[in-house]
Write a protein that holds these residues in place. Sequence first.
Motif, PDB file in Angstrom:
ATOM      1  N   PRO A  66       0.823  -1.216   0.000  1.00 54.16           N
ATOM      2  CA  PRO A  66       0.000   0.000   0.000  1.00 54.16           C
ATOM      3  C   PRO A  66       0.856   1.266   0.000  1.00 54.16           C
ATOM      4  N   THR A  73       0.351   5.758  -0.447  1.00 57.27           N
ATOM      5  CA  THR A  73      -0.608   6.862  -0.575  1.00 57.27           C
ATOM      6  C   THR A  73      -0.478   7.550  -1.932  1.00 57.27           C
ATOM      7  N   LEU A 103       5.263   8.854  -3.024  1.00 61.38           N
ATOM      8  CA  LEU A 103       6.486   9.213  -2.300  1.00 61.38           C
ATOM      9  C   LEU A 103       6.768   8.033  -1.393  1.00 61.38           C
ATOM     10  N   GLN A 132       9.629   5.480   0.978  1.00 58.06           N
ATOM     11  CA  GLN A 132      10.884   5.338   1.686  1.00 58.06           C
ATOM     12  C   GLN A 132      11.300   3.876   1.620  1.00 58.06           C
ATOM     13  N   GLY A 174      12.349  -2.024   3.186  1.00 50.76           N
ATOM     14  CA  GLY A 174      12.529  -3.469   3.085  1.00 50.76           C
ATOM     15  C   GLY A 174      12.647  -3.878   1.635  1.00 50.76           C
ATOM     16  N   SER A 185      10.565  -4.870  -0.829  1.00 52.17           N
ATOM     17  CA  SER A 185       9.739  -4.376  -1.929  1.00 52.17           C
ATOM     18  C   SER A 185      10.020  -2.917  -2.257  1.00 52.17           C
ATOM     19  N   THR A 186      10.194  -2.097  -1.220  1.00 49.31           N
ATOM     20  CA  THR A 186      10.478  -0.697  -1.494  1.00 49.31           C
ATOM     21  C   THR A 186      11.890  -0.535  -2.071  1.00 49.31           C
ATOM     22  N   ILE A 194       8.148  10.731   5.991  1.00 46.22           N
ATOM     23  CA  ILE A 194       7.507  10.762   4.689  1.00 46.22           C
ATOM     24  C   ILE A 194       5.986  10.805   4.806  1.00 46.22           C
ATOM     25  N   ASN A 218      -1.396   3.207   8.732  1.00 47.54           N
ATOM     26  CA  ASN A 218      -0.729   2.416   7.693  1.00 47.54           C
ATOM     27  C   ASN A 218      -0.361   1.024   8.196  1.00 47.54           C
ATOM     28  N   PRO A 219      -1.348   0.221   8.554  1.00 46.87           N
ATOM     29  CA  PRO A 219      -1.051  -1.128   9.039  1.00 46.87           C
ATOM     30  C   PRO A 219      -0.574  -2.032   7.889  1.00 46.87           C
TER      31      PRO A 219
END
Lengths: 481, 275
Positions: free
Chosen positions: B46, B48, B60, B62, B65, B67-68, B107, B211-212
């Motif tokens: 997920p 935003t 935007l 950060q 882990g 995937s980012t 962020i 943001n769970p």
Amino acid sequence: MADMLPIKERLKIKRHEMPTLDPEKRGKIFEEVPTGYTVEDAISEAQRCLQCKVATCMDGCPAQVRIPHFIEAIVAEDFEKALEELKVTNALPAVCGRVCPQETQCENTCVLEKQKRPVAIGRLERFVADWNRNNVGHKLPVCAPEGEIKGKVAIVGAGPAGIACAADLSKACYDVTVFEALHKVGGVLRYGIPDFRLPKDILDSEIDAIKETGVKFVTNVVVGNSITVDELALEYDAVFIGNGAGGPRMLGIPGENLNGVYSASEFLVRVNLMGARNFPDFDTPVNFGRKVVVFGAGNVAMDAVRTALRLGADEATIVYRRTKNEAPARDEEIMHAEEEGVKFHFLASPVKINGKNGRVASIICQLMKLGEPDSSGRARPVPDEGKTMEIEVDTVIVAIGQQANPIVAKSATGVRTDKRGYFVASLETGQTTREGVFAGGDIVTGAATVIEAVGAGKNAAQAIDRFIRSKKLSVAEEANK
Amino acid sequence: MYVIKKKKQWSEKVFTCWIDAPWVARSASPGQFLVTINSCKGERIPMTIVDVDGDSIELLFQVVGKSTLELSRMNEGDSLYAVVGPLGNPSVLQKFDGPAVFVAGGIGVGPIYPIAKKAKEMGNKVISIMGSRSETLLVMTDQMREISDELLISTDDGSCGRKGFVTDLLREVLERDEKPSHIWAIGPAIMMKFVALTAKPFNVPLTVSLNPIMVDATGMCGVCRVYVNGENKLACVDGPEFDGYAVDYDGFMGRLTQYQEKEAVALKHYMELEG
Ligand SMILES: Cc1cc2nc3c(=O)[nH]c(=O)nc-3n(C[C@H](O)[C@H](O)[C@H](O)COP(=O)(O)OP(=O)(O)OC[C@H]3O[C@@H](n4cnc5c(N)ncnc54)[C@H](O)[C@@H]3O)c2cc1C
Ligand SMILES: Cc1cc2nc3c(=O)[nH]c(=O)nc-3n(C[C@H](O)[C@H](O)[C@H](O)COP(=O)(O)OP(=O)(O)OC[C@H]3O[C@@H](n4cnc5c(N)ncnc54)[C@H](O)[C@@H]3O)c2cc1C
Ligand code: SF4
Ligand code: SF4
Ligand code: FES
């Protein structure tokens, strides 16, 4: 080619059991458990069918599968014809042959059920679909090439209801687009039912056959958010909503937000849709413990508990507040679970989940006894006062049912829902309270079966065809005036 | 589809990218999010929706882990496997009597920007408060300044703006004569918890965006559940915005740690493969 045996001979044949993988071995792998009939088994089983003039078996099938016809073709060893017969009314025979609760549907209304030995209709259906897939490929009837496109229909949700509706409308020469919220189609068949009951390549091949008829599937579109039902209703001649009853139901007891407590949907979605059993090759993880308890005793609970065993749990236990007799899961699933080593704790109802450092440590259950029958006719479990038990566990999976998801409904003006959020729609036609909008499957009936969803999709397809034709007719008449 | 149109690096770990996602762009509103999937083996992540331009949406993010990190290594012209949305409910905005205060931690500025921008467009006086550990981690300050009547900045180390936390600045704003009508706070869970504690005595309504961990993000799996006013809510369909005074922050933070061990495994596995 086998000839149809005389009735007396047919009655002598014993019902053919379904061969399965060895429970010892299969308990740790995701291979399909029942291995399927051989050609000889299938023909012999097909010979058992009496070819009744009034085929009562068909009354038990919500999709009105032409049972005696397809079985007759098996006896004649014309398996391609048998598949054609099946696909006249059911676009998903390989799926239904595997997951239908035949014992309460077609086989329950077979004349031979009175002697407790109905024809194994589901197994034969599966055989025909598998034989064709392995030997000649799947084909579905299509709209005649010269056929004129009669209209445009939007379908919300690519589960069995939506897929069946799409296949029938496509056959009837409609331009059909199916919008699916997830990145893959199939609904519960994809994300809920595990590979050991329904291998995904088999699902894929039945869906591919539907794609070949011209149905368009658009994934990653959340109807209600990406586009509203109101917008679809403007753009298309009719809309069918088959978004399933995909909301999780939790227990509402203390401790259920501790880490290690899953809804069955989360657990199964991680494993089936997201590939978590191949983590870290796939990115989505799943935590599973050594001691797993599953609350509930329906198909979902059996799928969860057997999945937990396959992921490596030392101990996997079903905790259910009634007894085995009342368990809603298919008999076969309970039997397979028992064979694989699943433990059952009947007459116990969870009241609290205890944690340690934020993780599940144990569950407390109230012991129950059976009382008077309730509205569903099943004996109502009542607390056996003063008796509780505590079980140490590290993973809890809650499989006590689904509920309606509100996303679609909130974007559908004039389409009424009931108190619990299910669409109000005719069971015969799928007609909702808004003209041109139809609905069927779990989102109308609440959690039910694959073939009931298929039946609802088919009924709606017919009603949509009638609706669009009469609408176009009246528009044409207006113009001619 | 889902082509990365533009990409920008703000700091070692923070990136902006614009992705082609027409189904999301056509109906996105401030406050909503989407799900990205990097590859066919990827997780549903997920994020935003920061802004929309034609068929493209701005994210935007950060790097925290696997995937980012993988997403940060994708380039302009590359395609994602999927982008799904918009998800969650739009922010409920109105013309307030007093100023609207927007508090962004780290962020959290990404999610807060479109809401503050909309509030400004509706004629509100917008006071924005941004905070981060250090100046190099402050992003989107120019955009925020543009849409704010007043922009206050704090850093933990004092390298930019006030030395301290966003809650210090918030308290000062709340103590002014001109009483704010509403506060939005988005950032790390612990920050939102402390914003709630800080603001509570002033009796100003507070909205936070949670943001769970999510999977489907459409209300199906239940992993995003969180107690709000003692009742279980699904952040993906009932939220992501909730009454900031009603959230069980400790329970929420506890659930964010569910997959810590597995996340470390995923990252290690990826680094071994990709370096
Ligand atoms: C684990 C499990 C095991 C089961 N086992 C059996 C079994 O053995 N035999 C049996 O007969 N039945 C079984 N069932 C029940 C059966 O699967 C369902 O009754 C059936 O799938 C219902 O079909 P449906 O098309 O109504 O909904 P679903 O299968 O739920 O499909 C709905 C589809 O709509 C999509 N959707 C939802 N919201 C949106 C939206 N907003 N926009 C676009 N798309 C959307 C969903 O992602 C999904 O793909 C089982 C169910 C579960 C959960
Ligand atoms: C509604 C919503 C909106 C979001 N918007 C943004 C956004 O605009 N930009 C952005 O960068 N991130 C956003 N996030 C968080 C983002 O989804 C996570 O950072 C991402 O899933 C991490 O994936 P990963 O594989 O890189 O890291 P993982 O390996 O999954 O996690 C690494 C670390 O991040 C923590 N973590 C995991 N999931 C989350 C999470 N959901 N929130 C916070 N920490 C988490 C873990 O505890 C771990 O310490 C949002 C989350 C939600 C639910
Ligand atoms: S009722 Fe049984 S025996 Fe008769 S046609 Fe149907 S399957 Fe055959
Ligand atoms: S579709 Fe299901 S209910 Fe119908 S005949 Fe086949 S197995 Fe029986
Ligand atoms: S993420 Fe699955 S229900 Fe919210």
